[in-house]
Design an enzyme around this catalytic site. Structure first.
Site, PDB file in Angstrom:
ATOM      1  N   ARG A  67       0.851  -1.185   0.000  1.00 54.46           N
ATOM      2  CA  ARG A  67       0.000   0.000   0.000  1.00 54.46           C
ATOM      3  C   ARG A  67       0.891   1.241   0.000  1.00 54.46           C
ATOM      4  NH1 ARG A  67       2.553   1.652   3.660  1.00 54.46           N
ATOM      5  NH2 ARG A  67       1.101   3.349   3.886  1.00 54.46           N
ATOM      6  N   GLY A  68       0.251   2.419  -0.031  1.00 57.58           N
ATOM      7  CA  GLY A  68       1.016   3.665  -0.158  1.00 57.58           C
ATOM      8  C   GLY A  68       1.027   4.046  -1.633  1.00 57.58           C
ATOM      9  N   ALA A  69       0.749   5.334  -1.895  1.00 55.22           N
ATOM     10  CA  ALA A  69       0.496   5.764  -3.272  1.00 55.22           C
ATOM     11  C   ALA A  69       1.621   5.411  -4.267  1.00 55.22           C
ATOM     12  CB  ALA A  69       0.204   7.269  -3.269  1.00 55.22           C
ATOM     13  N   ARG A  82      -7.964   0.571  -6.153  1.00 55.89           N
ATOM     14  CA  ARG A  82      -8.037   1.629  -5.135  1.00 55.89           C
ATOM     15  C   ARG A  82      -8.184   2.964  -5.864  1.00 55.89           C
ATOM     16  NH1 ARG A  82      -4.197   1.364  -0.142  1.00 55.89           N
ATOM     17  NH2 ARG A  82      -6.030   2.396   0.724  1.00 55.89           N
ATOM     18  N   ASP A 131      -1.868  11.152  -1.257  1.00 58.79           N
ATOM     19  CA  ASP A 131      -2.290  10.190  -2.279  1.00 58.79           C
ATOM     20  C   ASP A 131      -2.680  10.884  -3.576  1.00 58.79           C
ATOM     21  OD1 ASP A 131      -2.797   8.798   0.451  1.00 58.79           O
ATOM     22  OD2 ASP A 131      -2.620   7.236  -1.078  1.00 58.79           O
ATOM     23  N   GLN A 161      -1.369   1.960  10.124  1.00 54.56           N
ATOM     24  CA  GLN A 161      -0.120   2.087   9.352  1.00 54.56           C
ATOM     25  C   GLN A 161       0.955   2.817  10.155  1.00 54.56           C
ATOM     26  OE1 GLN A 161      -3.158   2.781   8.166  1.00 54.56           O
ATOM     27  NE2 GLN A 161      -3.349   2.413   5.980  1.00 54.56           N
TER      28      GLN A 161
HETATM   29  O1  MRU Z   1      -4.309   3.325   2.684  1.00 58.05           O
HETATM   30  P1  MRU Z   1      -2.838   3.500   2.487  1.00 58.05           P
HETATM   31  O2  MRU Z   1      -2.027   2.843   3.541  1.00 58.05           O
HETATM   32  O3  MRU Z   1      -2.403   3.133   1.096  1.00 58.05           O
HETATM   33  O4  MRU Z   1      -2.620   5.070   2.642  1.00 58.05           O
HETATM   34  C1  MRU Z   1      -1.342   5.590   2.509  1.00 58.05           C
HETATM   35  C2  MRU Z   1      -1.281   7.045   2.796  1.00 58.05           C
HETATM   36  O5  MRU Z   1      -2.260   7.684   3.088  1.00 58.05           O
HETATM   37  C3  MRU Z   1       0.050   7.711   2.623  1.00 58.05           C
HETATM   38  O6  MRU Z   1       0.159   8.813   3.468  1.00 58.05           O
HETATM   39  C4  MRU Z   1       0.150   8.189   1.168  1.00 58.05           C
HETATM   40  O7  MRU Z   1      -0.021   7.113   0.282  1.00 58.05           O
HETATM   41  C5  MRU Z   1       1.426   8.856   0.886  1.00 58.05           C
HETATM   42  S1  MRU Z   1       2.677   7.636   0.748  1.00 58.05           S
HETATM   43  C6  MRU Z   1       4.119   8.175   0.367  1.00 58.05           C
END
Ligand code: MRU
Length: 369
Positions: A54-56, A96, A250, A209
């Site tokens: 996960r994470g953008a 997503r 994101d 997270q």
């Molecule tokens: O739901 P997630 O864990 O994918 O959400 C991630 C976030 O909100 C992060 O802050 C975002 O992706 C920035 S990551 C460098």
């Protein structure tokens, strides 16, 4: 980034077998370390949807490799390769909806594949582009770290070397990217430069997270930190215990509205009320230059309410799932919120730091005009 002394990225092709995509399966962290093998686009889509990764930036890279895997093993007797490629792309895009990086990466791979007319050429082109996206992500995060380091250095100077306290929300660390992280990159750079700092880590319900991943990363890097509940930040800011809020994004619009993990907006409000600088670290792939009004236009993912009704925890060497609300109580699970540009002090990008305004953003990214 090192885990117990060994350097890892979050995603890679298996050594000696580039038909297999491997990634750290983040569902088990910080308690167990698992690597997941993925051989098909369906497996990659599932890993993104169910948040094995996960994470953008990371889901963008994973999707790019997912298209490569789709081309590597198309179904037998396929009559229309373009239909197959576009349905594979759609499968990934539907996993997503909020992070801009996903569509960005899929779009880039499709653009190079479309220039080829043979399957082998398409597959090679997809792999080259996926590798390029991952490499760029690493370099962008490294540069974000260098630019953000100067902000932290300034605060440290103003405090005459006393510890700089930074509050972060969710995990915008190397686990959310390929390496370094976005919000964590300046933190690692400052720590490595010998600046005394301490990080307040929001636990980030419902998926935790912060307590599971950010705390794990900071511990591995030796950065002093404290895990707090999601509601603690305001209190800390009122008492002068936060020098800076630093989060990821994101999707950020061309005028600087920032979508990030739900709860980010409340941190920004508290920061504004207490005159604490609120910075967002993001690579250019997290901008959506086609959008202006984040509140109206950014799609907010709603996830399974069970993530709110249950928590996972570690006990006696095993991971357990336990219910924390009455069986009959419905739950709602909005995964992101939007922080309006007016609450954002600045954006830290790979090209430098700009204000969260259309003018300032387009000055830094003139190609988006
Ligand atoms: O739901 P997630 O864990 O994918 O959400 C991630 C976030 O909100 C992060 O802050 C975002 O992706 C920035 S990551 C460098």
């Amino acid at each position: 980034m090192k885990i117990n002394g060994t350097h890892y990225r979050t995603i890679w092709l298996k050594e000696g077998n580039p038909d297999v995509l491997q990634a750290i399966d983040q569902r088990y962290l910080p308690h167990e370390f698992h690597i997941e093998d993925m051989r098909t686009v369906e497996e990659v889509a599932r890993a993104i949807r169910e948040m094995h990764l996960r994470g953008a930036p990371l889901i963008g890279s994973a999707a790019a490799y997912g298209l490569y895997l789709a081309l590597l093993s198309p179904p037998e007797g396929l009559s229309n390769i373009w239909e197959y490629i576009s349905s594979s792309a759609q499968l990934l895009l539907d996993t997503r909806p909020t992070a801009a990086n996903l569509a960005h990466a899929v779009g880039r791979v499709l653009a190079v594949v479309e220039k080829e007319d043979k399957l082998a050429g398409m597959t090679d082109a997809a792999l080259r582009e996926a590798n390029k996206i991952a490499e760029e992500s690493v370099q962008h995060c490294r540069l974000i770290g260098q630019h953000g380091l100067e902000l932290i250095r300034d605060i440290s100077k103003k405090k005459k070397g006393k510890t700089v306290h930074i509050l972060t929300h969710c995990n915008a660390g190397w686990l959310a990217c390929i390496d370094y992280g976005t919000a964590t990159a300046p933190i690692y750079a400052a720590h490595d430069a010998g600046i005394s700092l301490h990080v307040w880590v929001d636990e980030t319900r419902p998926r935790n997270q912060g307590s599971n991943l950010t705390a794990f990363e900071l511990l591995q890097h030796g950065v002093p930190h404290t895990v707090i509940t999601d509601n603690t930040g305001g209190h800390l800011m009122q008492h002068g215990k936060v020098d800076m809020v630093l989060v990821g994004s994101d999707r950020t619009t061309r005028r600087g509205d920032v979508a990030n993990k739900v709860g980010t907006y409340l941190k920004a409000l508290a920061a504004k009320d207490n005159e604490v600088p609120f910075f967002v670290a993001l690579p250019s792939s997290s901008f959506d230059f086609s959008l202006r009004d984040g509140l109206r236009e950014i799609p907010i993912e709603e996830r399974n309410p069970d993530e709110v009704s249950y928590v996972f925890g570690w006990f006696n060497g095993k991971i357990y799932k336990v219910r924390i609300s009455p069986q009959g109580s419905p739950a709602a699970n909005y995964a992101f919120d939007v922080t309006p540009a007016r609450l954002v002090t600045g954006l830290i990008t790979e090209r430098g730091i700009c204000r969260a305004s259309e003018r300032s953003i387009l000055k830094m990214f003139p190609e988006a005009k």
